[in-house]
Design an enzyme around this catalytic site. Structure first.
Site, mmCIF file in Angstrom:
data_model
loop_
_atom_site.group_PDB
_atom_site.id
_atom_site.type_symbol
_atom_site.label_atom_id
_atom_site.label_comp_id
_atom_site.label_asym_id
_atom_site.label_seq_id
_atom_site.Cartn_x
_atom_site.Cartn_y
_atom_site.Cartn_z
ATOM 1 C CB CYS A 83 35.667 44.831 41.091
ATOM 2 S SG CYS A 83 33.983 45.497 41.051
ATOM 3 C CB CYS A 86 34.656 47.978 45.137
ATOM 4 S SG CYS A 86 34.926 46.201 44.922
ATOM 5 C CB CYS A 131 32.722 42.388 42.748
ATOM 6 S SG CYS A 131 33.749 43.085 44.067
ATOM 7 C CB CYS A 134 30.933 46.561 45.096
ATOM 8 S SG CYS A 134 31.364 46.072 43.413
ATOM 9 C CB CYS A 154 32.675 34.732 29.625
ATOM 10 S SG CYS A 154 32.445 35.622 28.089
#
Length: 165
Positions: A83, A86, A131, A134, A154
């Protein structure tokens, strides 16, 4: 007239109940695991300052990057996709494939590190994933991916960073 209003009221109420049934309920286990994460306490102003504009719009406001614009589409090295908000690992490079959609796509995910919700942004229900640490928007899950999972995660490339091995 009263009967028409009653029918309309009934239909509107049924529609609202139906939509409510599709909205996210309590956070799933992966999100609860990260409930005390310091990334959950970052202000919008701080997110704006720490992320490139396109990443900020996708991660914090569920925007979508233009198809074919991500350099990660051409990334073929071994490594981990994390991510961008984070740094939480989300995908292994061996799960990436060319879906022909213009966005980085994966057939599997580190499921403990994502949360999902139903998204009606385009008028039809889709499964959005984000995520778990975060809560940054990543993309949508579709059932047209390759074996063994049949899933296509996707992803917006600007929501990820690639860490080569």
């Amino acid at each position: 007239m009263t009967q028409a209003l009653s029918r309309r009221h009934l239909l509107l109420t049924a529609g609202a109940v139906g939509l409510n049934a599709c909205t996210p309920g309590p956070a799933d286990a992966s999100e609860r695991r990260f409930a005390s994460s310091p990334f959950r306490r970052i202000t919008e102003a701080r997110w704006r300052a720490r992320l490139p504009r396109a990443s900020y719009e996708v991660l914090r406001h569920e925007a979508t990057e233009r198809p074919g614009s991500s350099p990660l589409n051409g990334e073929h090295r071994r490594g981990t996709y994390v991510c961008r908000g984070c740094g939480l690992p989300l995908f292994q490079s061996r799960w990436k494939y060319d879906s022909g959609t213009g966005w980085p796509s994966f057939h599997d995910v580190i499921s403990a590190n994502i949360g999902t919700k139903t998204d009606f942004a385009i008028g039809i229900p889709r499964t959005e994933y984000h995520c778990a640490r975060c809560l940054g928007h990543q993309g949508h899950i579709f059932d047209d991916g390759p074996r063994p999972t049949g899933k296509r995660y996707c992803n917006n490339g600007v929501a990820l960073q690639f860490n080569p091995v």
